[in-house]
Design an enzyme around this catalytic site. Structure first.
Site, PDB file in Angstrom:
ATOM      1  N   LYS A 135       0.828  -1.213   0.000  1.00  0.00           N
ATOM      2  CA  LYS A 135       0.000   0.000   0.000  1.00  0.00           C
ATOM      3  C   LYS A 135       0.866   1.270   0.000  1.00  0.00           C
ATOM      4  CE  LYS A 135      -3.954  -2.167   2.313  1.00  0.00           C
ATOM      5  NZ  LYS A 135      -4.971  -1.990   3.387  1.00  0.00           N
ATOM      6  N   TYR A 176     -12.571  -1.911  -3.407  1.00  0.00           N
ATOM      7  CA  TYR A 176     -13.034  -2.131  -2.031  1.00  0.00           C
ATOM      8  C   TYR A 176     -14.555  -2.019  -1.923  1.00  0.00           C
ATOM      9  CZ  TYR A 176      -8.377  -2.223   0.166  1.00  0.00           C
ATOM     10  OH  TYR A 176      -7.106  -2.565   0.567  1.00  0.00           O
ATOM     11  N   ASN A 231      -2.080   0.302   6.654  1.00  0.00           N
ATOM     12  CA  ASN A 231      -1.586  -0.925   7.279  1.00  0.00           C
ATOM     13  C   ASN A 231      -0.679  -1.739   6.358  1.00  0.00           C
ATOM     14  OD1 ASN A 231      -3.618  -1.796   5.624  1.00  0.00           O
ATOM     15  ND2 ASN A 231      -4.695  -3.008   7.155  1.00  0.00           N
ATOM     16  N   HIS A 280      -2.211  -5.411   1.665  1.00  0.00           N
ATOM     17  CA  HIS A 280      -3.519  -6.049   1.541  1.00  0.00           C
ATOM     18  C   HIS A 280      -3.286  -7.470   1.041  1.00  0.00           C
ATOM     19  CE1 HIS A 280      -7.659  -6.894   0.336  1.00  0.00           C
ATOM     20  NE2 HIS A 280      -7.132  -7.397  -0.773  1.00  0.00           N
ATOM     21  N   GLU A 288      -9.968 -10.540  -7.259  1.00  0.00           N
ATOM     22  CA  GLU A 288      -9.018  -9.443  -7.007  1.00  0.00           C
ATOM     23  C   GLU A 288      -7.836  -9.495  -7.982  1.00  0.00           C
ATOM     24  OE1 GLU A 288      -9.910  -8.750  -2.245  1.00  0.00           O
ATOM     25  OE2 GLU A 288      -7.914  -9.365  -2.863  1.00  0.00           O
TER      26      GLU A 288
HETATM   27  P1  CMP Z   1      -7.405  -4.428   4.017  1.00  0.00           P
HETATM   28  O1  CMP Z   1      -6.939  -5.764   4.507  1.00  0.00           O
HETATM   29  O2  CMP Z   1      -6.845  -3.932   2.725  1.00  0.00           O
HETATM   30  O3  CMP Z   1      -9.005  -4.452   3.901  1.00  0.00           O
HETATM   31  C1  CMP Z   1      -9.827  -3.323   4.093  1.00  0.00           C
HETATM   32  C2  CMP Z   1      -9.053  -2.113   4.542  1.00  0.00           C
HETATM   33  O4  CMP Z   1      -9.813  -1.092   5.137  1.00  0.00           O
HETATM   34  C3  CMP Z   1      -8.085  -2.524   5.640  1.00  0.00           C
HETATM   35  O5  CMP Z   1      -7.057  -3.353   5.144  1.00  0.00           O
HETATM   36  C4  CMP Z   1      -7.653  -1.146   6.133  1.00  0.00           C
HETATM   37  O6  CMP Z   1      -6.673  -0.550   5.278  1.00  0.00           O
HETATM   38  C5  CMP Z   1      -8.937  -0.328   5.982  1.00  0.00           C
HETATM   39  N1  CMP Z   1      -9.576   0.004   7.256  1.00  0.00           N
HETATM   40  C6  CMP Z   1      -9.673   1.230   7.760  1.00  0.00           C
HETATM   41  N2  CMP Z   1     -10.325   1.239   8.920  1.00  0.00           N
HETATM   42  C7  CMP Z   1     -10.687  -0.026   9.169  1.00  0.00           C
HETATM   43  C8  CMP Z   1     -11.392  -0.656  10.231  1.00  0.00           C
HETATM   44  N3  CMP Z   1     -11.881   0.015  11.259  1.00  0.00           N
HETATM   45  N4  CMP Z   1     -11.551  -1.996  10.155  1.00  0.00           N
HETATM   46  C9  CMP Z   1     -11.071  -2.692   9.101  1.00  0.00           C
HETATM   47  N5  CMP Z   1     -10.378  -2.119   8.064  1.00  0.00           N
HETATM   48  C10 CMP Z   1     -10.200  -0.798   8.105  1.00  0.00           C
END
Ligand code: CMP
Length: 142
Positions: free
Chosen positions: A11, A51, A114, A117, A128
């Site tokens: 990311k 998403y 984070n 993904h 995906e």
């Molecule tokens: P990802 O695994 O890419 O899937 C959805 C993304 O939403 C997650 O990682 C985070 O980058 C983002 N995200 C932001 N806030 C939240 C939250 N409260 N819970 C889960 N995902 C979140």
């Protein structure tokens, strides 16, 4: 255990920190092979389509803005049990909950930024992967 393909995205926060190599090293050292890779910058609209499953969540708008804030590296990983193995190497979505030594524990800034993904099921991996790659882009090692 079956050989699987899964989608991995490095990311914008992790690309900006210049830790692409460290993340790919963890995949390779744990038996996953990169069989396709593409750096790109998503528009907010494209991030929204990727998403779409989260469109009713309160974090959706911010997530789309963040995922389009800079370049990402989209990859297809191949290996035994690749979907679950990739998620194990990533660690929990919230880096505060992530096991020590996981990618998110070491590189993520927040639950949103984070670092990586990874697809959460073989079925989602297929759709995906198709979002970013055609079959001709995949170079299986098997
Ligand atoms: P990802 O695994 O890419 O899937 C959805 C993304 O939403 C997650 O990682 C985070 O980058 C983002 N995200 C932001 N806030 C939240 C939250 N409260 N819970 C889960 N995902 C979140």
């Amino acid at each position: 255990m079956a050989i699987q393909h899964t989608l991995s995205i490095i990311k914008p926060d992790a690309v900006a920190k210049n830790v692409i190599g460290d993340i790919i090293r963890r995949f390779e050292e744990n038996g996953l092979s990169v069989i396709a890779a593409r750096m790109l910058r998503l528009s907010a609209e494209e991030a929204g389509r990727f998403y779409a499953v989260h469109k009713d969540r309160p974090f959706y708008k911010d997530l789309c803005a963040y995922m389009s804030s800079g370049p990402i590296l989209a990859m297809v990983l191949e290996g035994q049990n690749a979907v679950a193995l990739n998620r194990q190497l990533m660690g929990a979505t919230d880096p505060k909950q992530a096991e020590p030594g996981t990618i998110r524990a070491d590189h993520a800034d927040s639950i949103e930024a984070n670092a990586v993904h990874g697809s959460d099921s073989p079925e989602n991996a297929e759709s995906e992967i198709a979002f970013f790659f055609s079959d001709l882009d995949l170079h299986s090692r098997r």
